[in-house]
Design an enzyme around this catalytic site. Structure first.
Site, PDB file in Angstrom:
ATOM      1  N   ARG A  40       0.831  -1.211   0.000  1.00 33.57           N
ATOM      2  CA  ARG A  40       0.000   0.000   0.000  1.00 33.57           C
ATOM      3  C   ARG A  40       0.865   1.261   0.000  1.00 33.57           C
ATOM      4  O   ARG A  40       0.554   2.246  -0.657  1.00 33.57           O
ATOM      5  CB  ARG A  40      -0.943  -0.026   1.206  1.00 33.57           C
ATOM      6  CG  ARG A  40      -2.038   1.014   1.133  1.00 33.57           C
ATOM      7  CD  ARG A  40      -3.104   0.785   2.174  1.00 33.57           C
ATOM      8  NE  ARG A  40      -2.586   0.925   3.532  1.00 33.57           N
ATOM      9  CZ  ARG A  40      -3.281   0.648   4.627  1.00 33.57           C
ATOM     10  NH1 ARG A  40      -4.526   0.206   4.527  1.00 33.57           N
ATOM     11  NH2 ARG A  40      -2.753   0.810   5.809  1.00 33.57           N
ATOM     12  N   GLU A  90     -16.302   6.374   4.009  1.00 34.14           N
ATOM     13  CA  GLU A  90     -15.647   5.873   5.219  1.00 34.14           C
ATOM     14  C   GLU A  90     -15.558   6.993   6.239  1.00 34.14           C
ATOM     15  O   GLU A  90     -16.153   8.046   6.061  1.00 34.14           O
ATOM     16  CB  GLU A  90     -14.273   5.303   4.870  1.00 34.14           C
ATOM     17  CG  GLU A  90     -13.314   6.296   4.247  1.00 34.14           C
ATOM     18  CD  GLU A  90     -11.901   5.752   4.142  1.00 34.14           C
ATOM     19  OE1 GLU A  90     -11.476   5.018   5.054  1.00 34.14           O
ATOM     20  OE2 GLU A  90     -11.211   6.076   3.169  1.00 34.14           O
ATOM     21  N   LYS A 108      -2.571   6.600   1.450  1.00 36.20           N
ATOM     22  CA  LYS A 108      -2.363   7.133   2.796  1.00 36.20           C
ATOM     23  C   LYS A 108      -1.414   8.328   2.709  1.00 36.20           C
ATOM     24  O   LYS A 108      -0.268   8.277   3.147  1.00 36.20           O
ATOM     25  CB  LYS A 108      -1.814   6.032   3.715  1.00 36.20           C
ATOM     26  CG  LYS A 108      -2.754   5.732   4.888  1.00 36.20           C
ATOM     27  CD  LYS A 108      -2.311   4.544   5.687  1.00 36.20           C
ATOM     28  CE  LYS A 108      -2.774   4.631   7.120  1.00 36.20           C
ATOM     29  NZ  LYS A 108      -4.220   4.516   7.316  1.00 36.20           N
TER      30      LYS A 108
HETATM   31  C1  LIG Z   1      -5.352   3.754   7.705  1.00 37.04           C
HETATM   32  C2  LIG Z   1      -6.762   4.012   7.305  1.00 37.04           C
HETATM   33  C3  LIG Z   1      -7.756   3.022   7.375  1.00 37.04           C
HETATM   34  C4  LIG Z   1      -7.523   1.681   8.009  1.00 37.04           C
HETATM   35  O1  LIG Z   1      -6.629   0.880   7.324  1.00 37.04           O
HETATM   36  P1  LIG Z   1      -5.955  -0.378   8.058  1.00 37.04           P
HETATM   37  O2  LIG Z   1      -5.008  -0.890   7.047  1.00 37.04           O
HETATM   38  O3  LIG Z   1      -7.040  -1.337   8.353  1.00 37.04           O
HETATM   39  O4  LIG Z   1      -5.309   0.150   9.275  1.00 37.04           O
HETATM   40  C5  LIG Z   1      -9.012   3.327   6.884  1.00 37.04           C
HETATM   41  N1  LIG Z   1      -9.306   4.538   6.383  1.00 37.04           N
HETATM   42  C6  LIG Z   1      -8.384   5.513   6.326  1.00 37.04           C
HETATM   43  C7  LIG Z   1      -8.774   6.826   5.753  1.00 37.04           C
HETATM   44  C8  LIG Z   1      -7.094   5.273   6.792  1.00 37.04           C
HETATM   45  O5  LIG Z   1      -6.187   6.253   6.754  1.00 37.04           O
END
Ligand SMILES: *Cc1c(COP(=O)(O)O)cnc(C)c1O
Length: 341
Positions: free
Chosen positions: A82, A220, A184
């Site tokens: 990722r 989300e 991210k």
């Molecule tokens: C990090 C994050 C998540 C969760 O991802 P994981 O890999 O399960 O920790 C979900 N939404 C956003 C916007 C994030 O930054």
């Protein structure tokens, strides 16, 4: 190795400086070997790309101690992949995925004494991140980058444990259509701060963001993906190009299908159908799943039948199974548990 003398069970989710961190530098088109260092300070140009144009991305995962005393990390290869995707989208150099996993393990090992003991409920949060470090004044990618990994011991993410949350539908968007919602990138979180501070002031734990194009579909929250359960026990999770692909959510979907024999739908979820679901949860590394009891949309309340006291039964099963896998009590799918040697 002697553990640090911390009140492990009562840790919050905050930064605590540990002994060691990993640092690698990218210069003249190549990464150096990287080192473990005690120096927690970053010294960069006043005009560094990250400071002027927010060229930075990060990852988050956890290490913890299993019942038989091993220190393990949950699916770090997924974080490596990722982060590589985040780097591609931000015109940053990729830190090789196998080296990423190695560096994460090395950093955890160097901070052995900070890994919470089994049974404490705490874990070691791992934060890899990268940023443009050389001066950039015209808008363009930096030429030099730093990749770092810090770790910090943490307790449960949401205060008060797994009590169902009340969240609100936000009037702000967290991502643009065809933007950077799926990576991210630091910039996604900078722009979410005003929305979350406002939500907290109004008494809500989190924001539910809708799709930025039509504002009719569920996306989300600022840091976790949604998972819903229908009244007939189907697991439903929103599908969208502007959602951050949560590793926890993808793992839970696998668990739902392969361990619990549940039907799973990954599809667009209209906000209008949310009132018909039986259970709702937020999933991410920090909390695994946080149950949602109530969603408020401009004064209109959606209250899930699972109530405000405890997790709904299906979400509880998903939670127990995934945390059981993580803790070594339930056999894990191949490759999910990385043991730090
Ligand atoms: C990090 C994050 C998540 C969760 O991802 P994981 O890999 O399960 O920790 C979900 N939404 C956003 C916007 C994030 O930054």
């Amino acid at each position: 190795m002697e553990k640090k003398n911390l009140d492990w069970s009562n840790l919050g989710f905050g930064y605590m400086k540990t002994d060691k961190r990993f640092v690698a530098n990218f210069k003249d088109g190549a990464w150096d070997d990287g080192v473990i260092t005690e120096d927690d300070k970053v010294v960069i140009s006043e005009c560094a790309g990250v400071l002027q144009y927010a060229q930075t991305c990060f990852e988050g995962m956890k290490a913890y101690t299993t019942q038989d005393g091993h220190v393990v990390i949950f699916r770090p290869d997924m974080n490596a992949e990722r982060m590589a995707n985040s780097c591609r989208r931000l015109e940053m150099p990729i830190y090789p995925e196998d080296k990423f996993v190695e560096a994460v393990a090395k950093t955890v090992k160097a901070n052995d004494a900070w890994v919470p003991p089994f049974g404490s409920g705490a874990s070691l949060y791992i934060r890899p991140y990268m940023f443009g470090s050389n001066p950039v004044i015209g808008v363009k990618p930096a030429d030099e980058y730093q990749f770092r990994i810090l770790v910090t011991p943490v307790g449960p993410y949401f205060k008060g444990g797994a009590k169902p949350l009340t969240i609100k539908v936000s009037d702000f968007d967290r991502a643009a259509p065809h933007g950077t919602g799926h990576i991210k990138a630091g910039l996604n979180y900078a722009m979410s701060l005003h929305a979350i501070v406002t939500a907290h002031e109004e008494g809500y734990a989190e924001n539910m963001y809708l799709d930025p194009a039509t504002r009719t579909k569920v996306e989300e929250t600022g840091g976790a993906n949604f998972i819903f359960v229908t009244k007939d026990g189907k697991v439903v999770t929103p599908k969208s190009d502007s959602i951050l692909p949560s590793i926890t959510r993808r793992s839970l979907i696998y668990v739902a299908k392969e361990y619990l024999g549940l039907e799973v739908e990954e599809r667009e979820v209209l906000f209008d159908e949310v009132k018909d679901f039986a259970e709702c949860g937020l999933c991410g590394t920090a909390a695994v799943i946080s149950p949602v009891g109530k969603i408020v949309n401009h004064g209109e309340e959606i209250c899930f039948p699972s109530g405000m006291e405890k997790m709904g039964p299906t979400i509880q099963k998903l939670y127990d199974t995934l945390t059981g896998i993580q803790m070594g009590k339930i056999e894990a799918p191949k490759g999910w548990i990385y043991t730090v040697e």
